[in-house]
Design an enzyme around this catalytic site. Sequence first.
Site, PDB file in Angstrom:
ATOM      1  N   ARG A  46     -28.194   1.494  -7.028  1.00  0.00           N
ATOM      2  CA  ARG A  46     -29.343   2.323  -7.399  1.00  0.00           C
ATOM      3  C   ARG A  46     -28.842   3.359  -8.389  1.00  0.00           C
ATOM      4  NH1 ARG A  46     -26.880   6.396  -6.533  1.00  0.00           N
ATOM      5  NH2 ARG A  46     -28.803   7.540  -6.830  1.00  0.00           N
ATOM      6  N   GLY A  47     -29.790   4.142  -8.933  1.00  0.00           N
ATOM      7  CA  GLY A  47     -29.431   5.055 -10.020  1.00  0.00           C
ATOM      8  C   GLY A  47     -29.708   4.341 -11.340  1.00  0.00           C
ATOM      9  N   ALA A  48     -30.410   5.037 -12.241  1.00  0.00           N
ATOM     10  CA  ALA A  48     -30.935   4.371 -13.438  1.00  0.00           C
ATOM     11  C   ALA A  48     -29.870   3.627 -14.258  1.00  0.00           C
ATOM     12  CB  ALA A  48     -31.677   5.393 -14.290  1.00  0.00           C
ATOM     13  N   ARG A  83     -37.365  -3.109  -9.868  1.00  0.00           N
ATOM     14  CA  ARG A  83     -37.729  -1.699  -9.682  1.00  0.00           C
ATOM     15  C   ARG A  83     -38.448  -1.233 -10.949  1.00  0.00           C
ATOM     16  NH1 ARG A  83     -33.726   2.480  -7.076  1.00  0.00           N
ATOM     17  NH2 ARG A  83     -35.719   3.422  -6.475  1.00  0.00           N
ATOM     18  N   GLN A 193     -30.128  10.339  -0.622  1.00  0.00           N
ATOM     19  CA  GLN A 193     -29.048  10.058  -1.580  1.00  0.00           C
ATOM     20  C   GLN A 193     -28.152  11.277  -1.801  1.00  0.00           C
ATOM     21  OE1 GLN A 193     -32.270   9.216  -2.017  1.00  0.00           O
ATOM     22  NE2 GLN A 193     -32.512   7.428  -3.323  1.00  0.00           N
ATOM     23  N   ASP A 234     -34.808   9.149 -14.529  1.00  0.00           N
ATOM     24  CA  ASP A 234     -35.042   7.702 -14.509  1.00  0.00           C
ATOM     25  C   ASP A 234     -35.821   7.230 -15.736  1.00  0.00           C
ATOM     26  OD1 ASP A 234     -34.696   8.546 -11.516  1.00  0.00           O
ATOM     27  OD2 ASP A 234     -34.209   6.412 -11.694  1.00  0.00           O
ATOM     28  N   ASN A 244     -37.959  11.705 -12.292  1.00  0.00           N
ATOM     29  CA  ASN A 244     -36.716  11.642 -11.506  1.00  0.00           C
ATOM     30  C   ASN A 244     -37.112  11.600 -10.026  1.00  0.00           C
ATOM     31  OD1 ASN A 244     -33.797  11.642 -11.367  1.00  0.00           O
ATOM     32  ND2 ASN A 244     -33.949  13.692 -10.522  1.00  0.00           N
ATOM     33  N   LYS A 245     -36.119  11.547  -9.170  1.00  0.00           N
ATOM     34  CA  LYS A 245     -36.331  11.407  -7.723  1.00  0.00           C
ATOM     35  C   LYS A 245     -37.365  12.404  -7.202  1.00  0.00           C
ATOM     36  CE  LYS A 245     -34.987   8.934  -5.621  1.00  0.00           C
ATOM     37  NZ  LYS A 245     -35.780   7.713  -5.353  1.00  0.00           N
TER      38      LYS A 245
HETATM   39  O1  MRU Z   1     -34.071   5.723  -6.093  1.00  0.00           O
HETATM   40  P1  MRU Z   1     -32.741   5.971  -6.760  1.00  0.00           P
HETATM   41  O2  MRU Z   1     -31.647   6.335  -5.822  1.00  0.00           O
HETATM   42  O3  MRU Z   1     -32.367   4.821  -7.680  1.00  0.00           O
HETATM   43  O4  MRU Z   1     -33.030   7.242  -7.670  1.00  0.00           O
HETATM   44  C1  MRU Z   1     -32.002   7.757  -8.457  1.00  0.00           C
HETATM   45  C2  MRU Z   1     -32.377   8.976  -9.197  1.00  0.00           C
HETATM   46  O5  MRU Z   1     -33.495   9.460  -9.115  1.00  0.00           O
HETATM   47  C3  MRU Z   1     -31.364   9.551 -10.135  1.00  0.00           C
HETATM   48  O6  MRU Z   1     -31.516  10.932 -10.239  1.00  0.00           O
HETATM   49  C4  MRU Z   1     -31.551   8.927 -11.521  1.00  0.00           C
HETATM   50  O7  MRU Z   1     -31.603   7.535 -11.440  1.00  0.00           O
HETATM   51  C5  MRU Z   1     -30.470   9.318 -12.456  1.00  0.00           C
HETATM   52  S1  MRU Z   1     -28.961   8.527 -12.051  1.00  0.00           S
HETATM   53  C6  MRU Z   1     -27.795   8.962 -13.198  1.00  0.00           C
END
Ligand code: MRU
Length: 359
Positions: A46-48, A83, A193, A234, A244-245
């Site tokens: 996970r993470g963009a 996703r 996270q 994201d 973002n999250k």
């Molecule tokens: O749902 P996730 O864990 O994939 O969400 C991740 C985030 O929101 C991060 O802040 C974002 O992807 C940036 S990662 C460098």
Amino acid sequence: MARTLWTDDAGLPVTWDQTRLPFEQVVIALHDAEACARAIATMQVRGAPLIGAVGAWGLALALREAADDVALQSAFDRLAATRPTAVNLRWALARVRAAVLPLPVAERAARAHAEALRLCDEDAACNAAIGRHGQALLEPLRRDGRPLQLLTHCNAGRLATIDHGTALAPIYALHEAGVALHVWVDETRPRNQGASLTAWELGERGVPHTVIADNAGGQLMREGRVDAVIVGCDRVAINGDVANKIGTYLKALAARDNGIPFLVACPVSTIDPQAVDGSAIPIETRDPAELTRISGRDDQGRVVSVQLTPDGSPGLNPAFDVTPARLVSWLITEHGPCRPDASALRALPGLADPTRGPA
Ligand code: MRU
């Protein structure tokens, strides 16, 4: 700690299963396109930036099986559907597709493999540059001789990328330069996270940090205990709105009310020139069970999942929110700090890349 995604003796990608961290360090093989798609959909990765890299690998691996135009588009669509919010996934898929489409079918798999490797190397270099630019912005914010006090939300660290992280890259750069700092880590409900991944990787690197409840940040800001907020993203719309999250928006509001800089680490690959503003960004809604249940380690050392809510209480679980550009002080790109507005974003190198066309 090595890179988050690396290749094994067969030259194929492997990574950590992030659903098992912080209690178990389990390596998973991503040896075919379906394994890549599943790992993204189940959030083993996970993470963009990381899901972009795994998407690129997935497409490269699919082309080993069949590489004609129909097979290429079908694998693209399968991976893109895993996703919806992080644009890096579509960006990386489009980049691999653009690299192979002009080639004869027999040459496509090898070219895609090389492109996936290159994309990973570039991600690491990009994040190192974000680290340097973020360090320069943050260091002067240290005051009163006390450690620089930073607050971050979710995990935008090395686990969310190939290496360094985006929002955590400046933190690692400052720490390695010997600048005294301390990080407030939002737990980041519902998947935690922050509590499970950010706290783990900061701990691995010896960065002083404290996990806080998501609702604590505003009060810490009022008490003068936060010098800056730094988060990842994201998808950034061309007007500077930031997805973002979930919970990021509330932190930005609190930061603005308290006159605290709100910084967003933003690789150019996370900017979507086709999204005119945040309302054009698709927001993922996930299973309410992520909210109504919680998992952790019990006193016997077993990782267990338990119910939090009364039987029958429904939950709603939007995974991301949009922070309006007006609340963002700086976007920190690999090219340097950038104001969150269309003219500054459009001037960034790479934004007009032809691989960014629609899927
Ligand atoms: O749902 P996730 O864990 O994939 O969400 C991740 C985030 O929101 C991060 O802040 C974002 O992807 C940036 S990662 C460098």
